[in-house]
Every structure is written in structure tokens, then in C-alpha cells.
Design an enzyme around this catalytic site. Sequence first.
Site, short mmCIF file in Angstrom:
data_model
loop_
_atom_site.label_atom_id
_atom_site.label_comp_id
_atom_site.label_asym_id
_atom_site.label_seq_id
_atom_site.Cartn_x
_atom_site.Cartn_y
_atom_site.Cartn_z
N SER A 9 -38.42 -77.66 21.33
CA SER A 9 -38.58 -77.66 23.12
C SER A 9 -38.23 -75.30 22.67
CB SER A 9 -38.49 -77.24 24.31
OG SER A 9 -37.57 -78.04 24.37
N SER A 39 -26.42 -81.49 12.77
CA SER A 39 -25.36 -82.39 12.57
C SER A 39 -24.52 -81.22 12.82
CB SER A 39 -23.92 -82.75 11.20
OG SER A 39 -22.09 -83.13 12.02
N TYR A 44 -18.15 -84.53 22.56
CA TYR A 44 -19.48 -83.73 22.03
C TYR A 44 -17.96 -83.86 20.43
CZ TYR A 44 -22.50 -80.10 19.38
OH TYR A 44 -23.59 -80.07 18.92
N LYS A 47 -20.63 -85.76 16.94
CA LYS A 47 -21.12 -85.56 16.02
C LYS A 47 -20.14 -86.13 14.56
CE LYS A 47 -24.28 -82.37 17.00
NZ LYS A 47 -25.54 -83.11 16.87
#
Length: 272
Positions: free
Chosen positions: A15, A133, A147, A151
Site C-alpha cells: 500500500s 530484510s 525489530y 530481521k
Amino acid sequence: MKTTSPQVALVTGASSGIGKATTLTLAHAGFTVIGTSRDTSRIAPGNGVAFLDLDVTSDESVASVVEQVLERFGRLDVLVNNAGLGIDGAAEEISMAQTQSLFDVNVFGLIRMTKAVLPHMRTRGSGRIINVSSVAGFVPNPFMANYVATKHAVEGYSESLDHEVREYGVRVLRVQPGPVNTSFDANQIQADTPLAVYAHRRGVFEDVMRETMRGGEDPADVAKVIATAAADPKPKLRYTAGSTAARVSVLRRIAPARAFDRSVRKLNRMVD
């Protein structure tokens, strides 16, 4: 005359930002592109991209979208796992519920999508799964520990899976952007148990991140790297996207550990 139908690409998190740019770049390159988002009703149609609602945290939603793509187009050649969330705060400030939600999108959502498309790709003997990534997949970043952990998980999963499916004509590749000029920082989840002890240092980090993001790569440049990975006749295991990512990748490999550690702290205006 025999004709070859265009390759079909499915892009999650399409989006805005990198995902949106990727759908446009792939469509321009001749792919039939399906973009997905949790709520596609707000996305203006056009540009040769079809959109489907998708919740990557739902087994049923994932299965339905992949089935719709295969029924409509008869093939799926490229999956770009781009959907992801960020979270702002020290690790101690982030609840387990928030951490689980983060992993459910960034890691388990990616795995759900991958498992859903693999049987088709493996049976056809071809396919590309491109996992978006980050430099956070191979370097630390304070106040982004949770976070960064997602990854790092994506990195390990992707490279290991590629060995499993390569003999069936399927490749699993990673694209590793550095800072990108998107609204990622503004859209991050805020830690639900903020602690006064971290307030000042967290604020400094947020300032650094805002400055870094605003000076980051154009999402269109990252999209071009993703498109290259999708079409590369001799694909690489990983593609850095942008000058910062390339520079950090080299430094991570050649700089002494102590020197690299100091550079991380200096960048984030931290004191020893």
C-alpha cells in the site's frame, strides 16, 4: 505463433513505501503484479496492478490469496515478502504481547506466505521468493532490538531455505535496504511500558532515526533492486539496496569488532 504469458508477481505490504514502489517497478518490467495490504479499499486502482486484501498473520487469509492468484493466472513466479512492522523502544519497555505481534508479521507472516507458495513453485520447477530484510539483519541497532531480532531471523530462514529448494528450481533471496525515505519511523508501534530511565536516550535515538530516514534512499531505488533479484539469470543470495547498505555491509565484514561497536555507538550518539 506461440506466446509466453507474463510472469506473475505477488507483493505483500504494497500500500505504500517499498511495497508500492515494487509493484509499479515490476509492472513496468512486464510482470503481472498483484499487490496486497490489510485494507486495499484505500488504494487507488490503476497502473496495471491488481490488489487483494491480505492479513499475513492469518493462515486462512494467506491460503485464500494464493489460491485466488493461482485460479486467476494459473501461475505464480515471484513472491516478494515485504510486509513488516517496526517498534520503537528499549527491549525492556516492549511487552511480550507486542513482541509476539511483531514476530507474527515480520517472521511468521513471511513464513506463512512462503509455505503457501512453495508447493506450486516446486511442482512447476521454478520460482523466486524475495524477502525484504534490512541492514538490521546483520548489524545491531539500539532501541530496535526486537525489530533487529526479526530481521536476523529472516536472514537465517531465507539462506537456509534456499539450500533446501534450490534443486527444485526455486530460489530464496534477500534484499537488504539501508535507511529508506518512507513513513516507517512514524508508523512504528510505541512500546507499551515506557520507563523513565530510558526516556532521554530513546528520544536521542528517535531524533537520529528521523534524520537518517529523511536522508535515506528513495523507495523506487530499492524497488529496482528487488526487480533485479526477480529477473537475475544468476541470482545472488543477497542484494544490498542503496549506498548506506553497501557501505555498512563492507564495514561489518572487514572492520575489527571493537571498532565496529564504537561506530554503532557513535552513530546513535551514545556514551561509553
